[in-house]
Design a protein around this motif. Structure first.
Motif, PDB file in Angstrom:
ATOM      1  N   ARG A  78       0.752  -1.246  -0.004  1.00 21.88           N
ATOM      2  CA  ARG A  78       0.057  -0.016   0.078  1.00 21.88           C
ATOM      3  C   ARG A  78       0.727   1.308  -0.043  1.00 21.88           C
ATOM      4  O   ARG A  78       0.202   2.349   0.240  1.00 21.88           O
ATOM      5  N   LEU A  79       2.150   1.229  -0.296  1.00 18.42           N
ATOM      6  CA  LEU A  79       2.943   2.312  -0.467  1.00 18.42           C
ATOM      7  C   LEU A  79       2.506   3.282  -1.180  1.00 18.42           C
ATOM      8  O   LEU A  79       2.130   2.862  -2.582  1.00 18.42           O
ATOM      9  N   THR A  80       2.405   4.420  -1.192  1.00 27.17           N
ATOM     10  CA  THR A  80       2.373   5.689  -2.250  1.00 27.17           C
ATOM     11  C   THR A  80       3.584   5.445  -3.202  1.00 27.17           C
ATOM     12  O   THR A  80       4.547   4.851  -3.197  1.00 27.17           O
ATOM     13  N   GLU A  81       3.153   5.963  -4.327  1.00 26.37           N
ATOM     14  CA  GLU A  81       3.915   6.109  -5.587  1.00 26.37           C
ATOM     15  C   GLU A  81       5.430   6.795  -4.951  1.00 26.37           C
ATOM     16  O   GLU A  81       6.453   6.016  -5.364  1.00 26.37           O
ATOM     17  N   GLU A  82       5.140   7.767  -4.296  1.00 27.48           N
ATOM     18  CA  GLU A  82       6.480   8.438  -3.864  1.00 27.48           C
ATOM     19  C   GLU A  82       7.103   7.586  -2.778  1.00 27.48           C
ATOM     20  O   GLU A  82       8.543   7.588  -2.723  1.00 27.48           O
ATOM     21  N   ALA A  83       6.630   6.991  -1.708  1.00 24.94           N
ATOM     22  CA  ALA A  83       7.052   6.451  -0.647  1.00 24.94           C
ATOM     23  C   ALA A  83       7.762   5.257  -1.375  1.00 24.94           C
ATOM     24  O   ALA A  83       8.849   4.838  -1.025  1.00 24.94           O
ATOM     25  N   ALA A  84       7.152   4.441  -2.301  1.00 24.11           N
ATOM     26  CA  ALA A  84       8.000   3.304  -3.003  1.00 24.11           C
ATOM     27  C   ALA A  84       8.993   3.630  -3.772  1.00 24.11           C
ATOM     28  O   ALA A  84      10.202   3.055  -3.626  1.00 24.11           O
ATOM     29  N   PHE A  85       9.292   4.641  -4.128  1.00 24.55           N
ATOM     30  CA  PHE A  85      10.425   5.497  -5.129  1.00 24.55           C
ATOM     31  C   PHE A  85      11.457   5.502  -3.985  1.00 24.55           C
ATOM     32  O   PHE A  85      12.518   5.085  -4.090  1.00 24.55           O
TER      33      PHE A  85
END
Length: 495
Positions: A78-85
């Motif tokens: 469930r990571l946001t796109e920015e957090a995953a990056f």
């Protein structure tokens, strides 16, 4: 803040990752300022953008030579796109990643679990995790806001991270200045990361704090060609048998704030005491309720202050009712008058005068609204807004963090004051200061904001001389002149 963040990204075309990198760098700078020698750090990251800030912090610290462990506390799916990056960049940099918090000997723990958007009670594994983080003897830093603190109210949502310092972004959140959130935040550092605050300036209902320059501009002008009548005739209805001190502190606060003439309307028992304590005041007394005399005094006054130490007798009820029904000038309503209004709401409804400043502490406000104090503490700002919108009055809600709101407009958080002021009589001085400002022509809304700040700053000044335990209420009033002079003398240009 979330809306301001999106405005900055979408309208001003500032990439989200750029803001995240700036936020992370601000936290790293604070850590490096504290720990000049690289040490062991644990960064606990959630799956939202607050977690993204955390992974960026972990990477930057690792690049600086710190021994870093990042904990993926949220659901990786469930990571946001920015957090995953940011997580991927951290892993590519060779960072150590764990899926659980182990109680190792860390010197620093960074909380990047939940951000300002948290609106639910923390429970289950997250509750246990925060308990373990708090139990660690390390120095603790919160990213934007301690996880578990409501950014809107300062309430604790089940449990919360206890930070030694919080680095918050662009603007301080209300939950960081209201208790109990303030206690959990520790020292608060505000980092400018380039989020536009334009929408706050356009929205007249956002809470704010003022600068010294703002308070300086509110000070009433003292003209060379003037006399006592220029600065107002103030009627103070205060003090009952055994309560002459309330009347004295009222008058002292008003005179120190600059009022031209103060008339004390009090019981005959207090005449001799007050004439000896404060000879500058005109003392008019009563034994029995005299409506004709009271109406005469009301008609002579430019401002009225009522309630401090008057008691809750039948005679006091009549005085409060007559005053509220007939006063056409600004009124400051304090202490027993507030309690009498709570018992007789019709007194306030009968008044067409909405140029009122009410000065309740939390228990008095609870009586007026019918909301238990424990419930008020969960959202005092919301309760205050509802009350002022319904009544149209200005209200100074006194507490460790005092809020001032007028007619449902912009809310002001008063930054001044200290624990030394928790003494009997301090509220009487505040009522006197506000009334003294109104007597000089300051509008009720501004008089409440300025009066609350002057009162708190005078308390701080007096506490510097007397200490946190020995301060007396009259010393707050006596310090007022130094505070006003300090405000007049300082160069506030550009502040």
């Amino acid at each position: 803040m979330k809306a301001a963040d999106q405005y900055t990204i979408r309208t001003l075309s500032v990439p989200s990752l750029t803001l995240m990198e700036r936020a992370a760098q601000a936290c790293v700078d604070r850590i490096k300022k504290r720990e000049s020698v690289p040490s062991a750090v644990c960064v606990v990251c959630g799956s939202g953008n607050n977690g993204g800030d955390g992974f960026a912090i972990a990477r930057m610290l690792a690049e600086e030579g710190f021994s870093v462990t990042a904990v993926m506390a949220g659901n990786p799916k469930r990571l946001t796109e920015e957090a995953a990056f940011q997580k991927k960049k951290y892993e590519q940099a060779g960072g150590r990643l764990c899926d659980g918090f182990s109680e190792e000997e860390y010197s620093i723990i960074v909380d990047a679990l939940f951000g300002v958007g948290l609106a639910r009670e923390i429970s289950g594994s997250y509750y246990d995790l925060i308990g373990k983080m708090n139990a660690c003897p390390a120095w603790k830093l919160a990213v934007d806001i301690p996880s578990g603190v409501s950014a809107d109210t300062g309430a604790i949502l089940g449990t919360a991270f206890r930070a030694d310092e919080t680095v918050t972004f662009q603007a301080e959140k209300l939950g960081l200045v209201l208790y109990p959130g303030k206690e959990y935040a520790g020292k608060v550092t505000i980092a400018d990361i380039g989020i536009s605050l334009r929408m706050f300036e356009e929205d007249g209902k956002n809470a704010c704090m003022l600068s010294p320059a703002d308070y300086r501009r509110m000070l009433p002008v003292r003209m060379p060609d003037s006399n006592k009548g220029t600065y107002g005739r103030l009627l103070m209805i205060s003090g009952s048998r055994g309560m002459s001190g309330a009347a004295y502190l009222n008058a002292l606060g008003a005179y120190r704030a600059g009022a031209g003439l103060v008339r004390l309307y009090t019981t005959e028992d207090n005449r001799e005491i007050l004439q000896g304590q404060i000879p500058e005041a005109v003392v008019t007394t009563y034994d029995l309720y005299d409506e004709r005399e009271l109406l005469r005094l009301l008609n002579q006054a430019d401002v009225i202050c009522i309630g401090s130490g008057i008691g809750r007798s039948e005679k006091s009820q009549k005085i409060v009712r007559t005053t509220l029904e007939n006063a056409e000038v600004p009124c400051v309503i304090d202490a027993d008058a507030l309690n009498l209004i709570s018992e007789n709401p019709r007194y306030m409804r009968a008044s067409e005068n909405r140029k009122m400043v009410l000065t309740p502490h939390m228990k008095e406000f609870s009586r007026m609204t019918g909301i238990p104090v424990d419930e008020l503490r969960k959202d005092r700002a919301g309760a205050l807004r509802t009350f002022t919108e319904e009544t149209g009055v200005t209200c100074i809600l006194k507490d460790a963090s005092t809020l001032v709101l007028s007619g449902g407009g912009r809310m002001y958080v008063n930054p001044s004051g200290c624990a030394a002021m928790a003494k009997a009589g301090a509220g009487d001085v505040l009522a006197g200061i506000v009334a003294g400002l109104l007597a000089q022509g300051v509008l009720p809304a501004e008089g409440a904001v300025l009066g609350a700040w002057l009162h708190g700053r005078a308390g701080e000044y007096a506490a510097e001389k007397k200490g946190r335990y020995s301060l007396l209420a009259r010393e707050i009033a006596d310090s007022l002149g130094y505070v006003i002079k300090e405000l007049e003398d300082q160069d506030c240009e550009g502040v």
